[in-house]
Write a protein that holds these residues in place. Structure first.
Motif, PDB file in Angstrom:
ATOM      1  N   SER A  30      -7.455   3.415  -4.970  1.00  0.00           N
ATOM      2  CA  SER A  30      -7.446   1.579  -4.676  1.00  0.00           C
ATOM      3  C   SER A  30      -5.839   2.059  -6.148  1.00  0.00           C
ATOM      4  O   SER A  30      -5.374   0.222  -6.085  1.00  0.00           O
ATOM      5  N   SER A  31      -5.442   2.495  -6.403  1.00  0.00           N
ATOM      6  CA  SER A  31      -4.453   1.946  -7.824  1.00  0.00           C
ATOM      7  C   SER A  31      -2.631   2.058  -7.224  1.00  0.00           C
ATOM      8  O   SER A  31      -1.925   2.050  -7.444  1.00  0.00           O
ATOM      9  N   TYR A  32      -2.663   2.709  -6.176  1.00  0.00           N
ATOM     10  CA  TYR A  32      -1.422   2.588  -5.673  1.00  0.00           C
ATOM     11  C   TYR A  32      -0.833   1.286  -4.234  1.00  0.00           C
ATOM     12  O   TYR A  32      -1.816   0.385  -3.450  1.00  0.00           O
ATOM     13  N   GLY A  33       0.346   1.554  -4.664  1.00  0.00           N
ATOM     14  CA  GLY A  33       0.916   0.412  -3.604  1.00  0.00           C
ATOM     15  C   GLY A  33       0.679   1.011  -2.123  1.00  0.00           C
ATOM     16  O   GLY A  33       1.315   2.343  -2.255  1.00  0.00           O
ATOM     17  N   LEU A  34       0.543  -0.136  -0.986  1.00  0.00           N
ATOM     18  CA  LEU A  34       1.124   0.784   0.304  1.00  0.00           C
ATOM     19  C   LEU A  34       1.627   0.008   0.846  1.00  0.00           C
ATOM     20  O   LEU A  34       2.118  -1.225   0.573  1.00  0.00           O
ATOM     21  N   GLU A  35       2.113   1.246   1.680  1.00  0.00           N
ATOM     22  CA  GLU A  35       3.811   0.354   2.359  1.00  0.00           C
ATOM     23  C   GLU A  35       3.232   0.871   3.422  1.00  0.00           C
ATOM     24  O   GLU A  35       2.516   2.202   3.738  1.00  0.00           O
ATOM     25  N   TRP A  36       4.850   0.275   4.133  1.00  0.00           N
ATOM     26  CA  TRP A  36       4.976   0.558   5.667  1.00  0.00           C
ATOM     27  C   TRP A  36       6.102   1.151   5.728  1.00  0.00           C
ATOM     28  O   TRP A  36       7.763   0.488   5.884  1.00  0.00           O
ATOM     29  N   PHE A  37       7.040   2.356   6.669  1.00  0.00           N
ATOM     30  CA  PHE A  37       8.087   3.075   6.694  1.00  0.00           C
ATOM     31  C   PHE A  37       7.628   3.178   8.647  1.00  0.00           C
ATOM     32  O   PHE A  37       7.046   3.152   8.969  1.00  0.00           O
ATOM     33  N   ARG A  38       9.580   3.472   8.586  1.00  0.00           N
ATOM     34  CA  ARG A  38       8.865   4.276  11.093  1.00  0.00           C
ATOM     35  C   ARG A  38      10.275   4.508  10.608  1.00  0.00           C
ATOM     36  O   ARG A  38      11.550   4.776   9.863  1.00  0.00           O
ATOM     37  N   GLN A  39      10.647   5.793  11.580  1.00  0.00           N
ATOM     38  CA  GLN A  39      11.692   6.336  11.385  1.00  0.00           C
ATOM     39  C   GLN A  39      11.262   6.742  13.634  1.00  0.00           C
ATOM     40  O   GLN A  39      10.823   6.411  13.606  1.00  0.00           O
ATOM     41  N   THR A  40      12.876   6.395  13.566  1.00  0.00           N
ATOM     42  CA  THR A  40      13.502   7.448  15.181  1.00  0.00           C
ATOM     43  C   THR A  40      13.932   8.184  15.358  1.00  0.00           C
ATOM     44  O   THR A  40      14.783   8.842  13.730  1.00  0.00           O
ATOM     45  N   PRO A  41      14.215   9.372  16.030  1.00  0.00           N
ATOM     46  CA  PRO A  41      15.129  10.623  15.945  1.00  0.00           C
ATOM     47  C   PRO A  41      15.850  10.780  15.814  1.00  0.00           C
ATOM     48  O   PRO A  41      16.793   9.505  16.350  1.00  0.00           O
ATOM     49  N   GLY A  42      16.362  11.335  14.438  1.00  0.00           N
ATOM     50  CA  GLY A  42      17.910  11.170  14.186  1.00  0.00           C
ATOM     51  C   GLY A  42      18.889  10.228  13.177  1.00  0.00           C
ATOM     52  O   GLY A  42      19.746  10.570  12.538  1.00  0.00           O
ATOM     53  N   LYS A  43      17.625   9.268  12.606  1.00  0.00           N
ATOM     54  CA  LYS A  43      17.782   8.820  12.325  1.00  0.00           C
ATOM     55  C   LYS A  43      16.572   8.776  10.382  1.00  0.00           C
ATOM     56  O   LYS A  43      15.849   9.227  10.889  1.00  0.00           O
ATOM     57  N   ARG A  45      14.503   7.690   7.728  1.00  0.00           N
ATOM     58  CA  ARG A  45      12.646   6.838   7.600  1.00  0.00           C
ATOM     59  C   ARG A  45      13.191   5.025   6.994  1.00  0.00           C
ATOM     60  O   ARG A  45      14.867   5.341   5.873  1.00  0.00           O
ATOM     61  N   GLU A  46      12.713   4.200   7.567  1.00  0.00           N
ATOM     62  CA  GLU A  46      13.191   3.253   6.672  1.00  0.00           C
ATOM     63  C   GLU A  46      11.874   1.940   6.408  1.00  0.00           C
ATOM     64  O   GLU A  46      11.236   2.189   7.025  1.00  0.00           O
ATOM     65  N   PHE A  47      12.638   1.454   5.192  1.00  0.00           N
ATOM     66  CA  PHE A  47      10.947   0.275   4.857  1.00  0.00           C
ATOM     67  C   PHE A  47      11.035  -0.538   5.210  1.00  0.00           C
ATOM     68  O   PHE A  47      12.127  -0.947   6.489  1.00  0.00           O
ATOM     69  N   VAL A  48       9.491  -0.731   5.877  1.00  0.00           N
ATOM     70  CA  VAL A  48       9.821  -1.978   6.184  1.00  0.00           C
ATOM     71  C   VAL A  48       8.395  -3.150   6.244  1.00  0.00           C
ATOM     72  O   VAL A  48       9.350  -4.135   6.398  1.00  0.00           O
ATOM     73  N   ALA A  49       8.011  -2.860   5.368  1.00  0.00           N
ATOM     74  CA  ALA A  49       7.236  -4.130   4.744  1.00  0.00           C
ATOM     75  C   ALA A  49       6.354  -3.095   3.577  1.00  0.00           C
ATOM     76  O   ALA A  49       6.175  -1.973   3.340  1.00  0.00           O
ATOM     77  N   THR A  50       6.668  -4.522   2.189  1.00  0.00           N
ATOM     78  CA  THR A  50       5.495  -4.053   1.037  1.00  0.00           C
ATOM     79  C   THR A  50       5.205  -5.002   1.038  1.00  0.00           C
ATOM     80  O   THR A  50       5.188  -5.766   0.985  1.00  0.00           O
ATOM     81  N   ILE A  51       3.718  -4.694  -0.429  1.00  0.00           N
ATOM     82  CA  ILE A  51       2.711  -5.976  -0.367  1.00  0.00           C
ATOM     83  C   ILE A  51       2.901  -5.894  -1.905  1.00  0.00           C
ATOM     84  O   ILE A  51       2.038  -4.636  -2.458  1.00  0.00           O
ATOM     85  N   SER A  52       2.782  -6.791  -2.494  1.00  0.00           N
ATOM     86  CA  SER A  52       2.909  -6.834  -4.004  1.00  0.00           C
ATOM     87  C   SER A  52       1.533  -7.299  -4.381  1.00  0.00           C
ATOM     88  O   SER A  52       1.012  -8.471  -3.875  1.00  0.00           O
ATOM     89  N   GLY A  53       1.194  -6.778  -5.419  1.00  0.00           N
ATOM     90  CA  GLY A  53       0.070  -7.154  -6.579  1.00  0.00           C
ATOM     91  C   GLY A  53      -1.767  -7.243  -5.369  1.00  0.00           C
ATOM     92  O   GLY A  53      -1.995  -7.776  -4.118  1.00  0.00           O
ATOM     93  N   ARG A  54      -2.337  -8.089  -5.851  1.00  0.00           N
ATOM     94  CA  ARG A  54      -3.787  -8.223  -5.505  1.00  0.00           C
ATOM     95  C   ARG A  54      -3.584  -9.933  -5.268  1.00  0.00           C
ATOM     96  O   ARG A  54      -3.662 -11.157  -4.463  1.00  0.00           O
ATOM     97  N   GLY A  55      -2.341 -10.779  -5.599  1.00  0.00           N
ATOM     98  CA  GLY A  55      -1.277 -11.723  -5.037  1.00  0.00           C
ATOM     99  C   GLY A  55      -1.782 -12.147  -3.291  1.00  0.00           C
ATOM    100  O   GLY A  55      -1.544 -12.574  -2.830  1.00  0.00           O
ATOM    101  N   GLY A  56      -1.123 -10.327  -3.085  1.00  0.00           N
ATOM    102  CA  GLY A  56      -0.701 -10.553  -1.558  1.00  0.00           C
ATOM    103  C   GLY A  56       0.530 -10.594  -0.843  1.00  0.00           C
ATOM    104  O   GLY A  56       1.053 -11.197  -0.185  1.00  0.00           O
ATOM    105  N   THR A  57       2.083 -11.408  -2.150  1.00  0.00           N
ATOM    106  CA  THR A  57       2.801 -11.461  -1.328  1.00  0.00           C
ATOM    107  C   THR A  57       3.757 -10.098  -0.650  1.00  0.00           C
ATOM    108  O   THR A  57       3.272  -9.452  -0.768  1.00  0.00           O
TER     109      THR A  57
END
Length: 119
Positions: A30-43, A45-57
């Motif tokens: 519960s103390s960790y930030g959770l984020e999404w990344f994605r990756q295609t073959p040969g490339k 891994r790239e950032f997709v989205a993150t959410i900050s704090g309990r405000g949910g931005t």
């Protein structure tokens, strides 16, 4: 230790929608930030989205802004990625990541879930 399990990937036509889920477990999850990344073959891994704090931005890569929405259920330690207006270029393996509250680095990865968008 934090375990991450993604679900919700699949095959969808261009213009369609998918919702990915990532369930985090472990004593300190519960103390960790959770984020999404994605990756295609040969490339890299790239950032997709993150959410900050309990405000949910949410913060997004330019390529998905306006189409993807990240949200988090803190009670269930689960993060979601709602993907709308999908494009063939969104095809990738999507990974959930846990960012440390101590050193701000990504310390844990999920196994990934395949998203394929057909034209």
């Amino acid at each position: 230790q934090v375990q991450l399990v993604e679900s919700g990937g699949g095959l969808v036509q261009a213009g369609g929608s998918l919702r990915l889920s990532c369930a985090a477990s472990g004593r300190t999850a519960s103390s960790y930030g959770l984020e999404w990344f994605r990756q295609t073959p040969g490339k890299k891994r790239e950032f997709v989205a993150t959410i900050s704090g309990r405000g949910g931005t949410g913060y997004y890569a330019d390529s998905v802004k306006g189409r993807f929405t990240i949200s988090r259920d803190y009670a269930e330690n689960t993060v979601f990625l709602q993907m709308n207006s999908l494009k063939p270029e969104d095809t990738a393996v999507y990974y959930c990541a846990a960012r440390s509250p101590v050193n701000n680095g990504i310390e844990h990865w999920g196994q990934g879930t395949q998203v394929t968008v057909s034209s």
